[in-house]
Design a protein around this motif. Structure first.
Motif, PDB file in Angstrom:
ATOM      1  N   GLU A   1      19.491 -40.555-116.568  1.00 22.97           N
ATOM      2  CA  GLU A   1      19.950 -39.403-116.480  1.00 22.97           C
ATOM      3  C   GLU A   1      21.687 -39.050-116.466  1.00 22.97           C
ATOM      4  N   LYS A   2      22.103 -40.035-115.755  1.00 16.79           N
ATOM      5  CA  LYS A   2      23.445 -39.863-115.317  1.00 16.79           C
ATOM      6  C   LYS A   2      24.257 -40.346-116.426  1.00 16.79           C
ATOM      7  N   VAL A   3      23.728 -41.039-117.323  1.00 13.22           N
ATOM      8  CA  VAL A   3      24.331 -41.554-118.755  1.00 13.22           C
ATOM      9  C   VAL A   3      24.424 -40.259-119.513  1.00 13.22           C
TER      10      VAL A   3
ATOM     11  N   GLU B   1      27.725 -38.907-118.057  1.00 11.96           N
ATOM     12  CA  GLU B   1      28.850 -39.403-118.936  1.00 11.96           C
ATOM     13  C   GLU B   1      28.685 -38.465-120.237  1.00 11.96           C
ATOM     14  N   ALA B   2      27.790 -38.494-120.548  1.00  9.87           N
ATOM     15  CA  ALA B   2      27.760 -37.895-122.263  1.00  9.87           C
ATOM     16  C   ALA B   2      28.175 -36.448-122.367  1.00  9.87           C
ATOM     17  N   LEU B   3      28.162 -35.718-120.953  1.00 13.54           N
ATOM     18  CA  LEU B   3      28.561 -34.199-121.002  1.00 13.54           C
ATOM     19  C   LEU B   3      30.057 -34.157-120.325  1.00 13.54           C
ATOM     20  N   THR B   4      30.144 -34.937-119.474  1.00 11.86           N
ATOM     21  CA  THR B   4      31.659 -34.878-118.817  1.00 11.86           C
ATOM     22  C   THR B   4      32.723 -35.738-119.299  1.00 11.86           C
ATOM     23  N   CYS B   5      32.300 -36.682-120.121  1.00 10.31           N
ATOM     24  CA  CYS B   5      32.902 -37.819-120.687  1.00 10.31           C
ATOM     25  C   CYS B   5      33.850 -38.703-119.545  1.00 10.31           C
TER      26      CYS B   5
ATOM     27  N   GLN C   1      14.219 -40.402-104.059  1.00 16.61           N
ATOM     28  CA  GLN C   1      15.367 -39.135-103.723  1.00 16.61           C
ATOM     29  C   GLN C   1      16.370 -39.171-104.815  1.00 16.61           C
ATOM     30  N   ALA C   2      17.050 -40.567-105.043  1.00 15.66           N
ATOM     31  CA  ALA C   2      18.031 -40.685-105.866  1.00 15.66           C
ATOM     32  C   ALA C   2      17.791 -40.050-107.215  1.00 15.66           C
ATOM     33  N   HIS C   3      16.567 -40.412-107.734  1.00 17.46           N
ATOM     34  CA  HIS C   3      15.902 -39.942-109.016  1.00 17.46           C
ATOM     35  C   HIS C   3      15.887 -38.394-109.044  1.00 17.46           C
ATOM     36  N   ARG C   4      15.438 -37.798-108.033  1.00 16.12           N
ATOM     37  CA  ARG C   4      15.113 -36.529-107.849  1.00 16.12           C
ATOM     38  C   ARG C   4      16.504 -35.755-107.871  1.00 16.12           C
ATOM     39  N   GLU C   5      17.574 -36.316-107.198  1.00 14.95           N
ATOM     40  CA  GLU C   5      18.980 -35.681-107.134  1.00 14.95           C
ATOM     41  C   GLU C   5      19.373 -35.681-108.709  1.00 14.95           C
ATOM     42  N   ALA C   6      19.367 -36.868-109.152  1.00 17.15           N
ATOM     43  CA  ALA C   6      19.683 -37.149-110.569  1.00 17.15           C
ATOM     44  C   ALA C   6      19.368 -36.234-111.626  1.00 17.15           C
ATOM     45  N   CYS C   7      17.874 -35.746-111.363  1.00 12.51           N
ATOM     46  CA  CYS C   7      17.171 -34.795-112.348  1.00 12.51           C
ATOM     47  C   CYS C   7      17.801 -33.287-112.198  1.00 12.51           C
ATOM     48  N   GLU C   8      18.016 -33.165-110.809  1.00 18.11           N
ATOM     49  CA  GLU C   8      18.518 -31.800-110.616  1.00 18.11           C
ATOM     50  C   GLU C   8      19.863 -31.601-111.010  1.00 18.11           C
ATOM     51  N   ALA C   9      20.675 -32.736-111.110  1.00 15.67           N
ATOM     52  CA  ALA C   9      22.184 -32.802-111.411  1.00 15.67           C
ATOM     53  C   ALA C   9      21.988 -32.364-112.961  1.00 15.67           C
ATOM     54  N   SER C  10      21.154 -33.210-113.675  1.00 14.61           N
ATOM     55  CA  SER C  10      21.039 -32.930-115.190  1.00 14.61           C
ATOM     56  C   SER C  10      20.636 -31.644-115.629  1.00 14.61           C
TER      57      SER C  10
END
Length: 165
Positions: A66-68, A72-76, A105-114
């Protein structure tokens, strides 16, 4: 507590393509996160294959993905700036502090951020921070969908081995 939206793929037939992509991705996100439900910490960490793949590690890796793709891909920003491992293989490594609850929880938060990061984008918008070069969101969604589908299959097999042990 954070929860996933109640979107299911069947509910978006006839909707715009972006909504369809997001529904399918969300379904796989939910499936990956829930593969840990009802397991003991030992079961979630148990290695059943020669690789680093465990159910807990698989969900941790999904948060990395999710973070990659959606940070990363969106914000550079670099992976170091984001605070994620440099390589996909490293994203499976479990720390002593990793538990079912913390990883879910970390996964849910990463998904929400995505979801937040892509909410205002169209499928033709270009993400410029990937090592492959600029990519349209449509391609990123397809890639993430493919990866999560594979990981859901891995999770189903590992979970079947654990609960039928």
């Amino acid at each position: 507590m954070t929860t996933f939206p109640p979107t299911f793929a069947d509910d978006v037939i006839g909707q715009p393509a972006k909504a369809q992509f997001e529904a399918f991705i969300d379904e796989h996100r939910r499936d990956l996160n829930s593969c840990l439900d009802g397991l003991t910490e030992e079961q979630a960490r148990r290695s059943l294959v020669p690789s680093r793949t465990t159910l807990l590690g698989l969900v941790k890796h999904a948060a990395f993905v999710e973070k990659v793709w959606f940070d990363e891909a969106l914000t550079c920003r670099s992976r170091a700036e984001i605070g994620i491992p440099a390589t996909p293989d490293e994203s499976f490594i479990l720390d002593d502090a990793d538990t079912i609850a913390t990883i879910q929880q970390a996964h849910r938060e990463a998904c929400e951020a995505s979801r937040r990061a892509t909410s205002s984008l169209s499928l033709d918008d270009v993400l410029r921070g990937n090592r492959r070069g600029p990519l349209p969101l449509r391609w990123v969604y397809l890639h993430v969908l493919r990866e999560f589908a594979q990981h859901c299959g891995h999770a189903e097999i590992l979970r079947e081995q654990l609960v039928n042990d």
